[in-house]
Scaffold this motif. Structure first.
Motif, PDB file in Angstrom:
ATOM      1  N   PHE A   4       0.853  -1.174   0.000  1.00  0.00           N
ATOM      2  CA  PHE A   4       0.000   0.000   0.000  1.00  0.00           C
ATOM      3  C   PHE A   4       0.890   1.225   0.000  1.00  0.00           C
ATOM      4  N   THR A   5       0.270   2.357  -0.191  1.00  0.00           N
ATOM      5  CA  THR A   5       1.022   3.604  -0.252  1.00  0.00           C
ATOM      6  C   THR A   5       0.564   4.521   0.870  1.00  0.00           C
ATOM      7  N   SER A   6       1.503   5.074   1.594  1.00  0.00           N
ATOM      8  CA  SER A   6       1.197   6.081   2.603  1.00  0.00           C
ATOM      9  C   SER A   6       1.458   7.450   2.010  1.00  0.00           C
ATOM     10  N   HIS A   7       0.687   8.407   2.462  1.00  0.00           N
ATOM     11  CA  HIS A   7       0.822   9.765   1.951  1.00  0.00           C
ATOM     12  C   HIS A   7       1.310  10.684   3.059  1.00  0.00           C
ATOM     13  N   PHE A   8       2.270  11.510   2.726  1.00  0.00           N
ATOM     14  CA  PHE A   8       2.789  12.525   3.634  1.00  0.00           C
ATOM     15  C   PHE A   8       2.789  13.861   2.921  1.00  0.00           C
ATOM     16  N   LEU A  29      12.983   5.490   5.896  1.00  0.00           N
ATOM     17  CA  LEU A  29      12.151   4.696   6.806  1.00  0.00           C
ATOM     18  C   LEU A  29      11.237   3.712   6.085  1.00  0.00           C
ATOM     19  N   ALA A  30      11.089   3.858   4.795  1.00  0.00           N
ATOM     20  CA  ALA A  30      10.139   3.017   4.062  1.00  0.00           C
ATOM     21  C   ALA A  30      10.499   1.543   4.226  1.00  0.00           C
ATOM     22  N   PRO A  31       9.641   0.777   4.905  1.00  0.00           N
ATOM     23  CA  PRO A  31       9.893  -0.655   5.035  1.00  0.00           C
ATOM     24  C   PRO A  31       9.699  -1.369   3.699  1.00  0.00           C
ATOM     25  N   ALA A  32      10.261  -2.533   3.573  1.00  0.00           N
ATOM     26  CA  ALA A  32      10.108  -3.318   2.339  1.00  0.00           C
ATOM     27  C   ALA A  32       8.625  -3.526   2.054  1.00  0.00           C
ATOM     28  N   TYR A  61       3.347  16.235   7.885  1.00  0.00           N
ATOM     29  CA  TYR A  61       2.006  15.741   8.207  1.00  0.00           C
ATOM     30  C   TYR A  61       1.798  14.400   7.520  1.00  0.00           C
ATOM     31  N   GLY A  62       1.029  13.539   8.168  1.00  0.00           N
ATOM     32  CA  GLY A  62       0.499  12.358   7.516  1.00  0.00           C
ATOM     33  C   GLY A  62      -0.816  12.791   6.878  1.00  0.00           C
ATOM     34  N   ARG A  63      -1.846  12.846   7.690  1.00  0.00           N
ATOM     35  CA  ARG A  63      -3.146  13.367   7.233  1.00  0.00           C
ATOM     36  C   ARG A  63      -3.217  14.830   7.616  1.00  0.00           C
ATOM     37  N   LEU A  64      -3.696  15.653   6.702  1.00  0.00           N
ATOM     38  CA  LEU A  64      -3.758  17.090   6.966  1.00  0.00           C
ATOM     39  C   LEU A  64      -4.833  17.458   7.979  1.00  0.00           C
ATOM     40  N   ASP A  65      -5.778  16.546   8.240  1.00  0.00           N
ATOM     41  CA  ASP A  65      -6.807  16.819   9.240  1.00  0.00           C
ATOM     42  C   ASP A  65      -6.397  16.332  10.628  1.00  0.00           C
ATOM     43  N   GLU A  66      -5.138  15.927  10.781  1.00  0.00           N
ATOM     44  CA  GLU A  66      -4.586  15.496  12.060  1.00  0.00           C
ATOM     45  C   GLU A  66      -3.411  16.403  12.419  1.00  0.00           C
ATOM     46  N   PRO A  67      -3.002  16.405  13.686  1.00  0.00           N
ATOM     47  CA  PRO A  67      -1.841  17.224  14.062  1.00  0.00           C
ATOM     48  C   PRO A  67      -0.586  16.807  13.295  1.00  0.00           C
ATOM     49  N   ARG A  81       4.265   5.142  14.089  1.00  0.00           N
ATOM     50  CA  ARG A  81       2.904   5.015  14.628  1.00  0.00           C
ATOM     51  C   ARG A  81       1.870   5.390  13.559  1.00  0.00           C
ATOM     52  N   TYR A  82       2.158   6.418  12.775  1.00  0.00           N
ATOM     53  CA  TYR A  82       1.274   6.802  11.676  1.00  0.00           C
ATOM     54  C   TYR A  82       1.146   5.657  10.676  1.00  0.00           C
ATOM     55  N   LEU A  83       2.269   5.067  10.295  1.00  0.00           N
ATOM     56  CA  LEU A  83       2.268   3.985   9.317  1.00  0.00           C
ATOM     57  C   LEU A  83       1.484   2.774   9.838  1.00  0.00           C
ATOM     58  N   GLU A  84       1.594   2.494  11.116  1.00  0.00           N
ATOM     59  CA  GLU A  84       0.872   1.346  11.713  1.00  0.00           C
ATOM     60  C   GLU A  84      -0.631   1.547  11.668  1.00  0.00           C
ATOM     61  N   ARG A  85      -1.083   2.789  11.646  1.00  0.00           N
ATOM     62  CA  ARG A  85      -2.530   3.088  11.613  1.00  0.00           C
ATOM     63  C   ARG A  85      -3.096   3.036  10.207  1.00  0.00           C
ATOM     64  N   GLN A  86      -2.259   2.961   9.192  1.00  0.00           N
ATOM     65  CA  GLN A  86      -2.740   2.987   7.808  1.00  0.00           C
ATOM     66  C   GLN A  86      -3.317   1.635   7.419  1.00  0.00           C
ATOM     67  N   PRO A  87      -4.382   1.644   6.626  1.00  0.00           N
ATOM     68  CA  PRO A  87      -4.988   0.372   6.204  1.00  0.00           C
ATOM     69  C   PRO A  87      -4.030  -0.419   5.302  1.00  0.00           C
TER      70      PRO A  87
END
Length: 88
Positions: A4-8, A29-32, A61-67, A81-87
């Motif tokens: 999956f792809t995380s957005h920052f 930091l990008a894990p395999a 920022y991870g999500r712009l609607d979060e701190p 912690r942000y990455l662990e919360r991503q689907p």
């Protein structure tokens, strides 16, 4: 192929070594199997962003609607912690 792809979003400015350092540290930091999308926004291109972030850059920022996750230096723990919360 990435799972999956995380957005920052990285608020940054040209000729900012801290900004370059944070982007490089984030990419390291990008894990395999995990891809990042990083939007790098130049705060100097928008007076409202200069007013909001001026001396704080870089700001991540991870999500712009979060701190924010961190500013000045990458907080690897906050990013993990942000990455662990991503689907998946």
């Amino acid at each position: 192929m990435p799972r999956f792809t995380s957005h920052f979003t990285l608020y940054s400015r040209s000729y900012c070594h801290l900004c370059e350092d944070m982007l490089a540290a984030l990419q390291a930091l990008a894990p395999a199997g995990h891809a990042f999308e990083v939007d790098v926004i130049d705060v100097d291109a928008d007076p409202a962003l200069v007013e909001r972030f001026d001396e704080l850059v870089p700001v991540l920022y991870g999500r712009l609607d979060e701190p924010e996750l961190c500013h000045y230096f990458l907080d690897a723990g906050a990013v993990q912690r942000y990455l662990e919360r991503q689907p998946a």
